[in-house]
Every structure is written in C-alpha cells, then in structure tokens.
Enzyme design. Structure first.
Site, PDB file in Angstrom:
ATOM      1  N   LYS A   1       3.108  -5.918  -1.085  1.00  0.00           N
ATOM      2  CA  LYS A   1       3.866  -7.058  -1.636  1.00  0.00           C
ATOM      3  C   LYS A   1       4.885  -7.595  -0.618  1.00  0.00           C
ATOM      4  CE  LYS A   1       5.423  -4.752  -5.286  1.00  0.00           C
ATOM      5  NZ  LYS A   1       4.809  -3.416  -5.115  1.00  0.00           N
TER       6      LYS A   1
ATOM      7  N   ARG B   1      12.719   5.548   4.503  1.00  0.00           N
ATOM      8  CA  ARG B   1      12.958   5.540   3.054  1.00  0.00           C
ATOM      9  C   ARG B   1      12.692   6.910   2.456  1.00  0.00           C
ATOM     10  NH1 ARG B   1      10.373   0.296   0.132  1.00  0.00           N
ATOM     11  NH2 ARG B   1      10.508   1.767  -1.600  1.00  0.00           N
TER      12      ARG B   1
ATOM     13  N   ARG C   1       3.980   4.794   6.004  1.00  0.00           N
ATOM     14  CA  ARG C   1       5.201   4.002   6.116  1.00  0.00           C
ATOM     15  C   ARG C   1       6.426   4.907   6.195  1.00  0.00           C
ATOM     16  NH1 ARG C   1       6.417  -0.278   1.388  1.00  0.00           N
ATOM     17  NH2 ARG C   1       7.405   1.465   0.353  1.00  0.00           N
TER      18      ARG C   1
ATOM     19  N   ARG D   1       9.315  -5.422 -13.480  1.00  0.00           N
ATOM     20  CA  ARG D   1       8.601  -4.149 -13.515  1.00  0.00           C
ATOM     21  C   ARG D   1       8.500  -3.595 -14.933  1.00  0.00           C
ATOM     22  NH1 ARG D   1       9.920  -2.692  -7.779  1.00  0.00           N
ATOM     23  NH2 ARG D   1       8.751  -0.858  -7.159  1.00  0.00           N
TER      24      ARG D   1
ATOM     25  N   ARG E   1       6.299   7.434  -8.383  1.00  0.00           N
ATOM     26  CA  ARG E   1       6.439   5.967  -8.362  1.00  0.00           C
ATOM     27  C   ARG E   1       5.172   5.305  -8.894  1.00  0.00           C
ATOM     28  NH1 ARG E   1       7.721   5.084  -2.332  1.00  0.00           N
ATOM     29  NH2 ARG E   1       7.789   2.874  -2.850  1.00  0.00           N
TER      30      ARG E   1
HETATM   31  P1  AMP Z   1      10.378  -1.288  -4.015  1.00  0.00           P
HETATM   32  O1  AMP Z   1      11.085  -1.619  -2.744  1.00  0.00           O
HETATM   33  O2  AMP Z   1       9.973  -2.522  -4.781  1.00  0.00           O
HETATM   34  O3  AMP Z   1       9.243  -0.332  -3.825  1.00  0.00           O
HETATM   35  O4  AMP Z   1      11.440  -0.554  -4.958  1.00  0.00           O
HETATM   36  C1  AMP Z   1      12.010   0.691  -4.580  1.00  0.00           C
HETATM   37  C2  AMP Z   1      12.688   1.333  -5.790  1.00  0.00           C
HETATM   38  O5  AMP Z   1      13.738   0.461  -6.255  1.00  0.00           O
HETATM   39  C3  AMP Z   1      11.800   1.548  -6.992  1.00  0.00           C
HETATM   40  O6  AMP Z   1      11.072   2.743  -6.912  1.00  0.00           O
HETATM   41  C4  AMP Z   1      12.830   1.570  -8.118  1.00  0.00           C
HETATM   42  O7  AMP Z   1      13.534   2.792  -8.124  1.00  0.00           O
HETATM   43  C5  AMP Z   1      13.806   0.505  -7.675  1.00  0.00           C
HETATM   44  N1  AMP Z   1      13.430  -0.840  -8.172  1.00  0.00           N
HETATM   45  C6  AMP Z   1      13.051  -1.923  -7.421  1.00  0.00           C
HETATM   46  N2  AMP Z   1      12.783  -2.983  -8.205  1.00  0.00           N
HETATM   47  C7  AMP Z   1      12.982  -2.567  -9.487  1.00  0.00           C
HETATM   48  C8  AMP Z   1      12.843  -3.194 -10.746  1.00  0.00           C
HETATM   49  N3  AMP Z   1      12.437  -4.471 -10.865  1.00  0.00           N
HETATM   50  N4  AMP Z   1      13.139  -2.451 -11.859  1.00  0.00           N
HETATM   51  C9  AMP Z   1      13.559  -1.182 -11.765  1.00  0.00           C
HETATM   52  N5  AMP Z   1      13.690  -0.530 -10.599  1.00  0.00           N
HETATM   53  C10 AMP Z   1      13.411  -1.205  -9.461  1.00  0.00           C
END
Ligand code: AMP
Length: 190
Positions: free
Chosen positions: A16, A136, A130, A91, A148
């Site tokens: 994404k 991360r 990654r 989400r 996740r």
């Molecule tokens: P991402 O960078 O999109 O993979 O997000 C990393 C982490 O941030 C996720 O595993 C969640 O812990 C948190 N996170 C990101 N976006 C959301 C969202 N829309 N709702 C809840 N948690 C989020």
C-alpha cells in the site's frame, strides 16, 4: 471537478505504501497513512505516540477514536486537495463509517476502494525482508507479523463487504513487479 478519494486497502505487506507513492504523483493526491502519522507521533514522543507504541509493537490495532481524530485533522489541513489516498485507514467498520460521514458532509465521497490481494506466505516473506532495513519493531518478529495479519483478517477484511455494498470494492492482484501493479491500479481507477 469532483475529487478523487481512494481507499488503498490490503493486508500488511501488500504494498500500500509503495503504490501510494506512485498514485499521489500521478493524480496529484494527498497521502494519508495512519501508520506513518502514528510513527511520527512515536518519534515526537508525544503522549499519543507513547500510548500507540505499545499496541503497535504487539501488532494490535490502535483505538478507533485516535486514528479517526488524526485523519480528521489532516483532512481539515488540506481543504484544497484534489483528493486523498487513504493508506492503512479505515481498518475497522467504525473507522469506515466515520470516514464516510466526514466525506459525505463535504459532498466528496470515496471514489474507489482498491484492494491489493497477496497470499499470506508472500506477505510474511515481504515483511520479514522489510524488517531487515525498516527498523520497525513490528516487522522483525514472525509472531508479531502473524498477529498483524490476524488483526487484518478479523477486523479489517470485513470492510470488503462494507465497500462491496456501496459498489466500490475492486480487488487488484498485488503480486508482480511494482510497475505491473501500478498499471493494474491505474486501470482500475479508469
Ligand atoms: P501500517 O503502517 O499501516 O502497517 O500500521 C502500523 C501499525 O499502526 C498497525 O499495526 C496498527 O498498530 C497501527 N495502525 C495504523 N493504522 C491504523 C488504523 N487505521 N487503525 C488502528 N491501528 C492502526
């Protein structure tokens, strides 16, 4: 001219973020990634960042109210945008409902929900790869990566039905070269 508001959807590791970078350039959109916004809060050591970090490091979702508030603030800061790419948001169903309410209030609904599809084994492989360079915490440990993906399946994947009911759900094959996948997304946007 009506705005182009895209939800770029998919499990962790689907690509994404990478694909958002192509699409914002091509269509002149503003990129709204809740993951990036949360990581910026962690870096700034804000109270919100401290609260979010514990959940993120375990691969759990952060509270709806927190991410909805962050998206609302960013949208209000870009009132003149040609449109937005929502990356990693919504989400959950309450997040999707809140987003619709915000956009409907402005008469600028979601144009497309593009769902990148990638098999689980490939996701785990990509995320571990990654993790070697991203720094991360949530990309380093296979158990957290799997958590996740479980969170995605339980809480996020049902949004396919939410957008299907609106006639906006478009699955896109997320396996291939970066260019091939961009081409598929561009074609789906039409
Ligand atoms: P991402 O960078 O999109 O993979 O997000 C990393 C982490 O941030 C996720 O595993 C969640 O812990 C948190 N996170 C990101 N976006 C959301 C969202 N829309 N709702 C809840 N948690 C989020």
């Amino acid at each position: 001219m009506s705005k182009l508001n895209i939800v770029l959807f998919g499990p962790p590791g689907a690509g994404k973020g990478t694909q958002s970078n192509f699409l914002i350039e091509r269509y002149g959109l503003v990129h709204l990634s809740t993951g990036d916004l949360l990581r910026a809060e962690i870096k700034a050591e804000s109270p919100l960042g401290k609260e979010a970090k514990e959940l993120m490091d375990q691969g759990e979702l952060v509270d709806d109210a927190i991410v909805i508030g962050m998206i609302r603030n960013k949208m209000e800061a870009h009132l003149d945008a040609k449109g937005f790419i929502f990356d990693g948001f919504p989400r959950t169903t309450p997040q999707a409902e809140a987003l619709d309410a915000m956009l409907e209030g402005k008469g600028e609904p979601i144009s497309h929900m593009l769902a990148l599809e990638v098999p689980e084994a490939e996701l785990v492989k990509r995320l571990i790869g990654r993790g070697a360079t991203s720094g991360r915490a949530d990309d380093k440990d296979e158990a957290i990566i799997k958590n996740r993906i479980r969170e995605y399946e339980n809480k996020t994947a049902p949004l396919k039905d939410y957008y299907r009911a609106q006639g906006k759900y478009t699955p896109v094959d997320g396996v291939g070269s970066m260019e091939e996948i961009t081409e598929r997304l561009v074609k789906a946007i039409g």
